[in-house]
Design an enzyme around this catalytic site. Structure first.
Site, short mmCIF file in Angstrom:
data_model
loop_
_atom_site.label_atom_id
_atom_site.label_comp_id
_atom_site.label_asym_id
_atom_site.label_seq_id
_atom_site.Cartn_x
_atom_site.Cartn_y
_atom_site.Cartn_z
CE1 TYR A 23 -3.35 -2.89 0.73
CE2 TYR A 23 -4.62 -0.87 0.83
CZ TYR A 23 -4.56 -2.24 0.70
OH TYR A 23 -5.73 -2.95 0.54
CG ASP B 112 -2.58 -20.63 0.02
OD1 ASP B 112 -2.11 -20.58 1.18
OD2 ASP B 112 -1.99 -21.20 -0.91
CG ASP C 24 -8.42 -4.83 1.57
OD1 ASP C 24 -9.38 -4.32 2.16
OD2 ASP C 24 -8.36 -4.91 0.33
C1 IPM Z 1 -10.61 -1.06 3.29
C2 IPM Z 1 -10.63 -0.62 1.85
C3 IPM Z 1 -9.37 0.18 1.51
C4 IPM Z 1 -8.17 -0.74 1.72
C5 IPM Z 1 -9.37 0.77 0.10
C6 IPM Z 1 -10.54 1.70 -0.12
C7 IPM Z 1 -8.09 1.48 -0.23
O1 IPM Z 1 -10.80 -1.70 1.01
O2 IPM Z 1 -10.52 -0.19 4.18
O3 IPM Z 1 -10.72 -2.26 3.55
O4 IPM Z 1 -7.81 -1.51 0.83
O5 IPM Z 1 -7.61 -0.70 2.79
MN MN Z 2 -11.23 -3.55 2.07
#
Ligand code: IPM
Ligand code: MN
Ligand code: NAD
Length: 362
Positions: free
Chosen positions: A143, A233, A257
């Site tokens: 990220y 996985d 995520d």
């Molecule tokens: C989350 C969302 C975010 C992430 C996106 C909107 C960037 O999916 O908060 O889970 O990937 O963290």
């Molecule tokens: Mn998310």
């Protein structure tokens, strides 16, 4: 005490409210209503950061916006960001990922709780069977936007997206997970006892190797807590086959995520999932796990309970334990009585479901 001096009322905690885009603008007002009904001694201030503002004046985060949030507020309540009119998603990146990264909110804590057996798509699973928490690293991984595109538009185009894992970042999130396990009980009051680290160290050996070594080292400081490991996985399969086995899961930004959307499915869908973006001792941010859901926005059908449970999590963090417990109990009652939106089997609108919970508190 000086008898001349009037006793001062305790200072109210201050909350910045950023509803954002799409259904964020519908569910957050319901969460605000419920916070008010809970009687918690807080003051709330609204911020219009989001797609509309960006399209109007080009501003995503006003100058010094994050410093202002950190100095002037005790917590931040956020909706969601994402709007089909902003193809680059730049505003979401700058506002949401901006808060997480620039305010260094390194622990994304996502509790996974089943409130009622009827909400779970799995057979024979009871609320007592699903009560775990995912602790997601929130400031590193893929990220960070490290990488680039070369020779764009040619047959030789190259895109790289780096996976950044620092010793400091990995250690603090793993330590957070063990500390969380030590300090928090399950809903039924029983102690938490296991931390499971989830990675893909069989294929991503460099980053995975660091996570493995640090996990082993930190787990040595917590001899009462069982340290376990699963590849991501295999974990996805286990989460659907037998979610009873999980307690505290710690993982990197991207796996966190993905598995928390999967876990939201166990709870009744994205409309039920809450989260906190936390740095102990700093102004932290709380948001439902779901996004802005453009196809259902503006229709009064989005489930506000994820946002309301997020508000409870925030109040708990601010030490309004009684108010937080009351909100959770009211949501549970709403679920039991089917005073909910359609996605979880009721027939109420967003506003009506929020109002029911607020009314139950009043
Ligand atoms: C989350 C969302 C975010 C992430 C996106 C909107 C960037 O999916 O908060 O889970 O990937 O963290
Ligand atoms: Mn998310
Ligand atoms: P989403 O979470 O918005 O929606 C996924 C699915 O879940 C959709 O079917 C939606 O209708 C449903 N859903 C989500 N929340 C719901 C609720 N409260 N009640 C009922 N149903 C609900 O994810 P997406 O469709 O992948 O993304 C839409 C936009 O939101 C994108 O721009 C994405 O980047 C953004 N997003 C933002 C955040 C955030 O700001 N925290 C999180 C996830 C996605």
């Amino acid at each position: 005490m000086d008898p001349q001096k009037p006793t001062q009322a305790p200072k109210k905690k201050r909350i910045a409210v950023v509803p954002g885009d799409g259904i964020g603008k519908e569910v957050i007002p319901e969460a605000v209503k419920v916070i008010q009904a809970s009687g918690a001694a807080v003051e709330m201030a609204d911020f219009d950061w989001g797609a509309d503002r960006y399209l109007r004046d080009g501003v995503t985060v006003p100058p010094d916006g994050f410093a202002m949030l950190g100095c002037d507020f005790d917590a931040i309540l956020v909706g969601a960001f994402g709007d089909p009119r902003v193809k680059t998603n730049v505003h979401a990146k700058e506002i949401l990922l901006g808060m997480r990264f620039k305010m260094d909110l390194y622990a994304n804590v996502r509790p996974v709780r089943l409130l009622d057996a009827a909400l779970c798509p799995l057979k024979g699973v009871e609320p007592k069977d699903i009560d775990f928490v995912v602790v997601r690293e929130n400031t590193e991984g893929v990220y960070t936007d490290a990488g680039g595109i070369f020779k764009q538009g040619t047959p030789d185009e190259i895109a790289t997206q780096e996976d950044i894992n620092t010793r400091k970042g990995v250690e603090r999130i793993i330590r957070y997970a063990f500390q969380y396990c030590k300090e928090n009980t399950k809903l039924d009051g029983s102690p938490r006892s296991k931390v499971l680290m989830c990675d893909k160290s069989n294929a991503m050996t460099h980053a995975g190797g660091l996570w493995q070594r640090v996990f082993k080292e930190v787990s040595g400081d917590y001899s009462q807590i069982a340290a376990q490991h699963m590849y991501v996985d295999a974990l996805c399969m286990q989460m659907v086959r037998d979610p009873r086995q999980f307690d505290v899961i710690v993982t990197n930004n991207m796996f966190g995520d993905i598995i928390t959307d999967l876990a939201a499915g166990l709870q009744g869908g994205l409309g039920m999932a809450a989260s906190g973006n936390i740095h102990p001792g700093k102004t932290s941010m709380f948001e439902p796990v779901h996004g802005s859901a453009p196809p259902i926005a503006g229709k009064n059908i989005a489930n506000p309970f994820g946002a309301i449970l997020t508000a409870a999590m925030m109040l708990q963090h601010l030490e309004f334990t009684k108010e937080a417990d009351k909100i959770e109990a009211a949501v549970l009652e709403a679920v039991r009585q089917k005073k909910t939106t359609q996605d979880i089997g009721g027939s109420l609108g967003t506003k009506e479901a929020g109002e029911w919970v607020a009314g139950n508190l009043r």
